[in-house]
Design a protein around this motif. Structure first.
Motif, PDB file in Angstrom:
ATOM      1  N   SER A   1       0.834  -1.195   0.000  1.00  0.00           N
ATOM      2  CA  SER A   1       0.000   0.000   0.000  1.00  0.00           C
ATOM      3  C   SER A   1       0.869   1.244   0.000  1.00  0.00           C
ATOM      4  O   SER A   1       1.991   1.239   0.515  1.00  0.00           O
ATOM      5  N   GLU A   2       0.323   2.311  -0.607  1.00  0.00           N
ATOM      6  CA  GLU A   2       1.014   3.593  -0.642  1.00  0.00           C
ATOM      7  C   GLU A   2      -0.025   4.695  -0.545  1.00  0.00           C
ATOM      8  O   GLU A   2      -1.059   4.644  -1.217  1.00  0.00           O
ATOM      9  N   ARG A   3       0.260   5.648   0.300  1.00  0.00           N
ATOM     10  CA  ARG A   3      -0.688   6.735   0.510  1.00  0.00           C
ATOM     11  C   ARG A   3      -0.978   7.455  -0.801  1.00  0.00           C
ATOM     12  O   ARG A   3      -0.070   7.824  -1.545  1.00  0.00           O
ATOM     13  N   GLY A   4      -2.285   7.644  -1.090  1.00  0.00           N
ATOM     14  CA  GLY A   4      -2.691   8.352  -2.289  1.00  0.00           C
ATOM     15  C   GLY A   4      -2.671   7.519  -3.546  1.00  0.00           C
ATOM     16  O   GLY A   4      -3.130   7.980  -4.602  1.00  0.00           O
ATOM     17  N   ILE A   5      -2.152   6.306  -3.484  1.00  0.00           N
ATOM     18  CA  ILE A   5      -2.060   5.437  -4.672  1.00  0.00           C
ATOM     19  C   ILE A   5      -3.063   4.297  -4.590  1.00  0.00           C
ATOM     20  O   ILE A   5      -3.786   3.999  -5.539  1.00  0.00           O
ATOM     21  N   GLY A   6      -3.144   3.649  -3.430  1.00  0.00           N
ATOM     22  CA  GLY A   6      -4.058   2.539  -3.277  1.00  0.00           C
ATOM     23  C   GLY A   6      -3.426   1.375  -2.545  1.00  0.00           C
ATOM     24  O   GLY A   6      -2.286   1.451  -2.066  1.00  0.00           O
ATOM     25  N   THR A   7      -4.181   0.284  -2.464  1.00  0.00           N
ATOM     26  CA  THR A   7      -3.765  -0.881  -1.686  1.00  0.00           C
ATOM     27  C   THR A   7      -3.986  -2.146  -2.500  1.00  0.00           C
ATOM     28  O   THR A   7      -4.970  -2.270  -3.221  1.00  0.00           O
ATOM     29  N   THR A   8      -3.036  -3.074  -2.362  1.00  0.00           N
ATOM     30  CA  THR A   8      -3.163  -4.399  -2.971  1.00  0.00           C
ATOM     31  C   THR A   8      -3.030  -5.442  -1.868  1.00  0.00           C
ATOM     32  O   THR A   8      -2.006  -5.496  -1.187  1.00  0.00           O
ATOM     33  N   VAL A   9      -4.077  -6.250  -1.697  1.00  0.00           N
ATOM     34  CA  VAL A   9      -4.020  -7.385  -0.776  1.00  0.00           C
ATOM     35  C   VAL A   9      -3.912  -8.650  -1.629  1.00  0.00           C
ATOM     36  O   VAL A   9      -4.755  -8.894  -2.494  1.00  0.00           O
ATOM     37  N   SER A  10      -2.853  -9.417  -1.400  1.00  0.00           N
ATOM     38  CA  SER A  10      -2.593 -10.629  -2.192  1.00  0.00           C
ATOM     39  C   SER A  10      -2.760 -11.859  -1.312  1.00  0.00           C
ATOM     40  O   SER A  10      -2.145 -11.965  -0.250  1.00  0.00           O
ATOM     41  N   LEU A  11      -3.588 -12.785  -1.772  1.00  0.00           N
ATOM     42  CA  LEU A  11      -3.765 -14.072  -1.108  1.00  0.00           C
ATOM     43  C   LEU A  11      -3.112 -15.143  -1.969  1.00  0.00           C
ATOM     44  O   LEU A  11      -3.419 -15.262  -3.159  1.00  0.00           O
ATOM     45  N   TYR A  12      -2.195 -15.902  -1.397  1.00  0.00           N
ATOM     46  CA  TYR A  12      -1.501 -16.973  -2.111  1.00  0.00           C
ATOM     47  C   TYR A  12      -1.984 -18.308  -1.543  1.00  0.00           C
ATOM     48  O   TYR A  12      -1.839 -18.568  -0.349  1.00  0.00           O
ATOM     49  N   LEU A  13      -2.545 -19.155  -2.403  1.00  0.00           N
ATOM     50  CA  LEU A  13      -3.085 -20.443  -1.977  1.00  0.00           C
ATOM     51  C   LEU A  13      -2.404 -21.573  -2.747  1.00  0.00           C
ATOM     52  O   LEU A  13      -2.101 -21.426  -3.940  1.00  0.00           O
ATOM     53  N   PRO A  14      -2.149 -22.702  -2.071  1.00  0.00           N
ATOM     54  CA  PRO A  14      -1.430 -23.800  -2.746  1.00  0.00           C
ATOM     55  C   PRO A  14      -2.262 -24.444  -3.846  1.00  0.00           C
ATOM     56  O   PRO A  14      -3.482 -24.559  -3.738  1.00  0.00           O
ATOM     57  N   ARG A  15      -1.583 -24.831  -4.891  1.00  0.00           N
ATOM     58  CA  ARG A  15      -2.234 -25.504  -6.013  1.00  0.00           C
ATOM     59  C   ARG A  15      -2.792 -26.852  -5.572  1.00  0.00           C
ATOM     60  O   ARG A  15      -2.154 -27.582  -4.808  1.00  0.00           O
ATOM     61  N   ALA A  16      -4.000 -27.170  -6.051  1.00  0.00           N
ATOM     62  CA  ALA A  16      -4.647 -28.427  -5.678  1.00  0.00           C
ATOM     63  C   ALA A  16      -4.311 -29.514  -6.678  1.00  0.00           C
ATOM     64  O   ALA A  16      -3.901 -29.250  -7.816  1.00  0.00           O
ATOM     65  N   ASP A  17      -4.506 -30.738  -6.222  1.00  0.00           N
ATOM     66  CA  ASP A  17      -4.387 -31.893  -7.106  1.00  0.00           C
ATOM     67  C   ASP A  17      -5.497 -31.811  -8.155  1.00  0.00           C
ATOM     68  O   ASP A  17      -6.678 -31.686  -7.818  1.00  0.00           O
ATOM     69  N   GLU A  18      -5.110 -31.864  -9.416  1.00  0.00           N
ATOM     70  CA  GLU A  18      -6.099 -31.730 -10.489  1.00  0.00           C
ATOM     71  C   GLU A  18      -7.158 -32.832 -10.432  1.00  0.00           C
ATOM     72  O   GLU A  18      -8.290 -32.640 -10.883  1.00  0.00           O
ATOM     73  N   ALA A  19      -6.823 -33.976  -9.850  1.00  0.00           N
ATOM     74  CA  ALA A  19      -7.770 -35.091  -9.824  1.00  0.00           C
ATOM     75  C   ALA A  19      -8.739 -35.022  -8.660  1.00  0.00           C
ATOM     76  O   ALA A  19      -9.696 -35.786  -8.593  1.00  0.00           O
ATOM     77  N   ALA A  20      -8.510 -34.092  -7.698  1.00  0.00           N
ATOM     78  CA  ALA A  20      -9.397 -34.010  -6.536  1.00  0.00           C
ATOM     79  C   ALA A  20     -10.761 -33.490  -6.962  1.00  0.00           C
ATOM     80  O   ALA A  20     -10.866 -32.656  -7.864  1.00  0.00           O
ATOM     81  N   PRO A  21     -11.852 -33.956  -6.307  1.00  0.00           N
ATOM     82  CA  PRO A  21     -13.193 -33.477  -6.671  1.00  0.00           C
ATOM     83  C   PRO A  21     -13.389 -32.034  -6.274  1.00  0.00           C
ATOM     84  O   PRO A  21     -12.880 -31.581  -5.252  1.00  0.00           O
ATOM     85  N   ALA A  22     -14.141 -31.286  -7.094  1.00  0.00           N
ATOM     86  CA  ALA A  22     -14.434 -29.896  -6.771  1.00  0.00           C
ATOM     87  C   ALA A  22     -15.452 -29.841  -5.652  1.00  0.00           C
ATOM     88  O   ALA A  22     -16.236 -30.765  -5.434  1.00  0.00           O
TER      89      ALA A  22
END
Length: 663
Positions: free
Chosen positions: A505-526
């Motif tokens: 974040s920077e004053r007057g510019i804006g904010t970025t919140v980043s969430l990083y999540l681990p990749r799932a097994d492609e074969a797992a059910p949704a």
């Protein structure tokens, strides 16, 4: 010499020479030794072939000459010796220094030579014979050797003095060091200790030497200490290894070890860090109590408001019912229900912050989830906020709890709206991050991940606010407009999912919140998305409810009995097992945290008698159940307290339907 024209020589032709001169010249020329001869008062010079290398560039003028003309640079050095020989004395010198200019420049030379007088029949000495050998190379070699030996001797003397000094210093350091110094053999048997051991632990040197440290180690540290000693014996160094050692008075001191093995010995330095660790523990306790104070203060404020609403609603219901005014009862009951839901949400935020909430980790497609709430976001954020989606078309699925991810995204969007009071742009983007991507800086280990970023063009944060944004109950909003648990809940949920979260974040510019999540097994059910429905009626199915909270157990009994189920209640696992031994049930509903046995263990025991029995676990908090997939078995489900009747009966119907289908 034999071919030389002697006719113009002061000596004349060789045939006219005195017999003794011709005799000595013939002797000299035939000799393999380096010889020259001086004749007469003028010191006429004669030399043989063995002497030729000594002449060097003077070779061409060495025949029919005198010593003064041939060696003007050396004659002064040898003249006194020559005069002694002409006087009848035989003289010999070894390694005599003579400065000569053989190559044109003066040089130091050394010679071993002897002068012998040539005595005539009448007793006179007309000449002298000189056997000579240059020893310059030998002398220089000997001098170099002597100089080297002198330097070596001096170096040895310095080394001996240095060893003595350093030994004295080492001994002094050994004696005065506050660190505990130790030498042991490769098996860990102590060979030498410094006095600091006695000062620190009270044991004498005699009591410590000849034993290993096992008798001093705290019982809880013994196994890992033995393991560390084994690593040392195999050549692995020890760095900052800590254990506790028993003092003579029975107390234990915490030591921090550094050690290496050299050949067959182990060298150790141990620092007594007992007071330091105690101070750190006191500081952590103080910080913990400060955090608990802040946490409990915030929770108390919010819960008191909610309890006041619930209490007031119940009091009004009681008064209205007593007066027969039943028209408004639903309104007051709804107000109480909303407060219960708010209280449940607050506890879920607290569990999320502490990373102890129950997660239903499944394979989740992030892009469809974002698209599914896009319209709701646009309505919630209003017309002054432009919503832009930048979604990676080849995005990987992630391993997470879909409901919590959706709640996190909604929370972030609302925070972004509040940071843009005059309107602006909200951008939601997704991206793939391979395991070697530097953006994660190793926060998740080497795993593939998906980034979900919420970017606003709002007022931004100061560095101080940004650094505290994930802290619980920290908020910049006005009183009554935020609990300060939103971002801390998101951070706790993401970390519990094995991910990571950051704020830029920077004053007057804006904010970025980043969430990083681990990749799932492609074969797992949704993950399936099932909406909450109205309470479902039963058909006389037998249900066993186990909960040590009498009030809750009775309420559940009342609810399910009214919906057509045959319900039996048990306050603990012992009563539940007794009921299970008497009859067969269609479903077991049990609290996870029972006083005598965990609900999960009760389910396992029940299935020893009834293998196909469905189980619904209910919990307000259970540390071992934070990840449902790791906690639940087949034909099991879990429900977090508090819950509404529709959610409860839906789970019951799902479990009973699955059991009926399998049968």
């Amino acid at each position: 010499m034999r071919a030389h024209d002697w006719s113009k020589s002061p000596l004349g032709e060789p045939a006219q020479w005195p017999f003794q001169l011709r005799q000595m010249v013939n002797y000299m020329l035939a000799s393999p030794e380096s010889i020259y001869m001086l004749w007469g008062p003028e010191l006429h010079f004669f030399s043989n072939d063995a002497y030729r290398p000594i002449l060097g560039p003077r070779l061409g003028v060495s025949i029919d000459t005198t010593l003064a003309r041939l060696w003007p640079d050396a004659i002064d050095a040898v003249r006194p010796i020559i005069e002694r020989s002409f006087a009848g004395e035989s003289v010999r010198f070894s390694d005599m220094h003579i400065e000569m200019a053989r190559p044109g420049e003066p040089e130091d030379t050394w010679w071993t030579f002897s002068f012998s007088p040539l005595i005539a029949d009448d007793g006179t000495i007309p000449g002298v014979l000189c056997h000579t050998r240059e020893t310059t190379s030998q002398v220089l070699a000997e001098r170099a050797r002597d100089a080297a030996e002198a330097r070596l001797l001096k170096l040895n003397e310095w080394l001996e003095a240095e060893v003595t000094r350093r030994t004295r210093e080492r001994n002094r350091i050994w004696e005065v060091s506050r660190d505990l110094l130790l030498v042991a053999d490769r098996h860990g048997v102590w060979l030498s200790v410094n006095p600091a051991w006695t000062l620190t632990l009270g044991w004498s040197e005699a009591e410590l030497i000849g034993r290993n440290s096992a008798w001093l180690e705290h019982p809880e540290d013994r196994a890992r200490t033995r393991e560390e000693v084994g690593k040392l014996a195999r050549g692995q160094p020890t760095l900052n290894f800590e254990n506790r050692m028993r003092a003579r008075d029975g107390s234990y001191r915490t030591l921090s070890w550094t050690a290496i093995q050299d050949e067959d010995q182990i060298y150790c330095v141990a620092e007594d860090v007992t007071e330091q660790r105690s101070a750190e523990a006191r500081l952590r306790q103080a910080q913990k109590m400060e955090a608990i104070g802040q946490l409990t203060g915030g929770v108390a404020h919010d819960f008191n408001n909610l309890l006041s609403t619930i209490g007031t609603s119940l009091e009004l219901i009681r008064r209205k019912a007593a007066l027969g005014q039943v028209d408004d009862l639903t309104r007051f009951a709804d107000a109480a229900s909303r407060s219960v839901q708010s209280a449940a949400a607050l506890t879920h935020r607290l569990l999320a912050f502490s990373r102890m909430q129950s997660l239903d980790l499944r394979r989740v497609e992030v892009n469809p989830l974002v698209l599914g709430i896009e319209e709701m976001l646009r309505r919630t954020l209003g017309e002054r906020v432009e919503v832009v989606l930048r979604l990676d078309s080849e995005l990987w699925p992630v391993q997470t709890d879909a409901n919590l991810l959706e709640n996190a995204l909604l929370n972030l969007a609302i925070n972004a709206r509040d940071a843009m009071p005059e309107g602006g742009r909200l951008t939601i983007e997704t991206a793939r991050l391979p395991a070697d991507d530097t953006a994660l800086l190793g926060a998740m280990g080497r795993v593939d991940a998906v980034a979900l970023r919420v970017i606003d063009s709002g007022i931004g944060m100061s560095p101080e606010v940004r650094d505290r944004a994930f802290d619980p109950f920290f908020t910049t909003k006005a009183p009554g407009h935020g609990t300060g648990l939103g971002l801390s809940m998101i951070y706790g949920y993401v970390k519990q999912s094995g991910g990571h979260a950051t704020i830029d974040s920077e004053r007057g510019i804006g904010t970025t919140v980043s969430l990083y999540l681990p990749r799932a097994d492609e074969a797992a059910p949704a993950v399936p998305r099932v909406p909450n429905l109205l309470p479902q009626s039963g058909s006389g199915e037998r249900i066993l409810i186990v909960d040590d909270n009498d009030t809750l157990r009775r309420m559940l009994w009342e609810l399910l009995s009214e919906l057509g189920y045959r319900v039996t209640g048990a306050p603990d696992a012992a009563h539940a097992e007794a009921a299970l031994s008497r009859q067969r049930f269609d479903l077991l509903i049990t609290d996870v945290g029972l006083p005598d046995l965990s609900g999960r263990r009760l389910a396992d025991r029940a299935r020893e008698r009834w293998p196909e029995l469905p189980v619904l676990l209910i919990t307000g908090y259970a540390q071992e159940a934070t990840v449902r997939g790791d906690f639940l078995g087949a034909r099991m489900d879990m429900l977090s307290k508090p819950f509404d009747a529709g959610t409860l009966t839906r789970r019951i119907q799902d479990l009973l339907a699955a059991q009926s289908s399998q049968a």
